[in-house]
Design an enzyme around this catalytic site. Sequence first.
Site, PDB file in Angstrom:
ATOM      1  N   CYS A 134      90.392 133.219 107.950  1.00  0.00           N
ATOM      2  CA  CYS A 134      89.277 133.493 108.853  1.00  0.00           C
ATOM      3  C   CYS A 134      89.441 134.876 109.455  1.00  0.00           C
ATOM      4  O   CYS A 134      90.563 135.351 109.642  1.00  0.00           O
ATOM      5  CB  CYS A 134      89.248 132.475 109.988  1.00  0.00           C
ATOM      6  SG  CYS A 134      89.011 130.786 109.442  1.00  0.00           S
ATOM      7  N   ARG A 172      79.086 134.755  97.245  1.00  0.00           N
ATOM      8  CA  ARG A 172      78.809 135.020  98.650  1.00  0.00           C
ATOM      9  C   ARG A 172      77.958 133.906  99.234  1.00  0.00           C
ATOM     10  O   ARG A 172      77.158 133.292  98.546  1.00  0.00           O
ATOM     11  CB  ARG A 172      78.026 136.331  98.797  1.00  0.00           C
ATOM     12  CG  ARG A 172      78.792 137.594  98.533  1.00  0.00           C
ATOM     13  CD  ARG A 172      79.744 137.979  99.652  1.00  0.00           C
ATOM     14  NE  ARG A 172      79.183 137.781 100.984  1.00  0.00           N
ATOM     15  CZ  ARG A 172      78.533 138.700 101.681  1.00  0.00           C
ATOM     16  NH1 ARG A 172      78.332 139.898 101.190  1.00  0.00           N
ATOM     17  NH2 ARG A 172      78.063 138.423 102.888  1.00  0.00           N
ATOM     18  N   ARG A 180      69.564 137.961 102.617  1.00  0.00           N
ATOM     19  CA  ARG A 180      69.331 138.074 101.172  1.00  0.00           C
ATOM     20  C   ARG A 180      68.119 137.244 100.786  1.00  0.00           C
ATOM     21  O   ARG A 180      68.238 136.161 100.210  1.00  0.00           O
ATOM     22  CB  ARG A 180      70.552 137.569 100.385  1.00  0.00           C
ATOM     23  CG  ARG A 180      71.808 138.382 100.502  1.00  0.00           C
ATOM     24  CD  ARG A 180      71.846 139.608  99.609  1.00  0.00           C
ATOM     25  NE  ARG A 180      71.730 139.341  98.206  1.00  0.00           N
ATOM     26  CZ  ARG A 180      72.753 139.171  97.371  1.00  0.00           C
ATOM     27  NH1 ARG A 180      73.975 139.206  97.804  1.00  0.00           N
ATOM     28  NH2 ARG A 180      72.523 138.963  96.097  1.00  0.00           N
ATOM     29  N   GLU A 212      83.730 139.303 111.961  1.00  0.00           N
ATOM     30  CA  GLU A 212      82.746 140.180 111.324  1.00  0.00           C
ATOM     31  C   GLU A 212      82.679 141.475 112.146  1.00  0.00           C
ATOM     32  O   GLU A 212      82.915 141.460 113.351  1.00  0.00           O
ATOM     33  CB  GLU A 212      81.378 139.475 111.320  1.00  0.00           C
ATOM     34  CG  GLU A 212      80.332 140.137 110.500  1.00  0.00           C
ATOM     35  CD  GLU A 212      80.600 140.098 109.010  1.00  0.00           C
ATOM     36  OE1 GLU A 212      80.206 141.065 108.342  1.00  0.00           O
ATOM     37  OE2 GLU A 212      81.197 139.125 108.517  1.00  0.00           O
ATOM     38  N   ARG A 243      79.960 133.917 107.499  1.00  0.00           N
ATOM     39  CA  ARG A 243      79.863 134.426 106.124  1.00  0.00           C
ATOM     40  C   ARG A 243      81.073 133.977 105.322  1.00  0.00           C
ATOM     41  O   ARG A 243      82.182 133.911 105.851  1.00  0.00           O
ATOM     42  CB  ARG A 243      79.782 135.951 106.120  1.00  0.00           C
ATOM     43  CG  ARG A 243      78.483 136.499 106.658  1.00  0.00           C
ATOM     44  CD  ARG A 243      78.521 138.038 106.644  1.00  0.00           C
ATOM     45  NE  ARG A 243      77.239 138.623 106.935  1.00  0.00           N
ATOM     46  CZ  ARG A 243      76.812 138.916 108.163  1.00  0.00           C
ATOM     47  NH1 ARG A 243      77.569 138.681 109.206  1.00  0.00           N
ATOM     48  NH2 ARG A 243      75.623 139.457 108.343  1.00  0.00           N
ATOM     49  N   TYR A 301      72.464 131.340 100.904  1.00  0.00           N
ATOM     50  CA  TYR A 301      72.149 131.753 102.269  1.00  0.00           C
ATOM     51  C   TYR A 301      71.302 130.664 102.916  1.00  0.00           C
ATOM     52  O   TYR A 301      70.241 130.325 102.393  1.00  0.00           O
ATOM     53  CB  TYR A 301      71.422 133.108 102.262  1.00  0.00           C
ATOM     54  CG  TYR A 301      72.365 134.191 101.807  1.00  0.00           C
ATOM     55  CD1 TYR A 301      73.059 134.954 102.728  1.00  0.00           C
ATOM     56  CD2 TYR A 301      72.606 134.395 100.453  1.00  0.00           C
ATOM     57  CE1 TYR A 301      73.971 135.917 102.322  1.00  0.00           C
ATOM     58  CE2 TYR A 301      73.522 135.357 100.032  1.00  0.00           C
ATOM     59  CZ  TYR A 301      74.189 136.115 100.965  1.00  0.00           C
ATOM     60  OH  TYR A 301      75.103 137.051 100.555  1.00  0.00           O
ATOM     61  N   ARG A 306      89.175 122.254 104.678  1.00  0.00           N
ATOM     62  CA  ARG A 306      90.220 121.220 104.660  1.00  0.00           C
ATOM     63  C   ARG A 306      89.636 119.807 104.639  1.00  0.00           C
ATOM     64  O   ARG A 306      90.344 118.857 104.381  1.00  0.00           O
ATOM     65  CB  ARG A 306      91.159 121.394 105.850  1.00  0.00           C
ATOM     66  CG  ARG A 306      91.867 122.739 105.846  1.00  0.00           C
ATOM     67  CD  ARG A 306      92.723 122.914 104.611  1.00  0.00           C
ATOM     68  NE  ARG A 306      93.281 124.256 104.545  1.00  0.00           N
ATOM     69  CZ  ARG A 306      93.338 124.970 103.431  1.00  0.00           C
ATOM     70  NH1 ARG A 306      92.849 124.493 102.305  1.00  0.00           N
ATOM     71  NH2 ARG A 306      93.867 126.162 103.437  1.00  0.00           N
TER      72      ARG A 306
END
Length: 119
Positions: free
Chosen positions: A74, A6, A115, A77, A89, A107, A62
């Site tokens: 893509c 993540r 986080r 959220e 994210r 993060y 890319r």
Amino acid sequence: MIRAIRGATTVSNNDEREIVDETKRLLIEMIRQNDVNAEDVVSVLISMTDDLNATFPAKALRHLDGWTYVPVMCMREINVPHALPKCIRVMMTVHTKRAQQDIHHVYLRDAIQLRPECE
């Protein structure tokens, strides 16, 4: 073994160049910290909050040498009230020999608050 890595970051503006550059920075850091090779990647999912729509953040992937054939998608959220704005994210699914506790989630910028243990 298949594991997910993540990552998240934020941008200051809904600007194509800033979105691509910051997404690239995040991806590079995720790759570096987890020693990921493009050949080991199953897929990459990238989401953005509703306040970002200037470009597809997948363009950043890319720009990475050797990542041409990695599947990337893509998406939006979920629009949760009071969620972190201007947030990108990433969920990178990879083949790895690392144990789950040895995966480094990344993060950056204001996303660190999502986080704090990943600082």
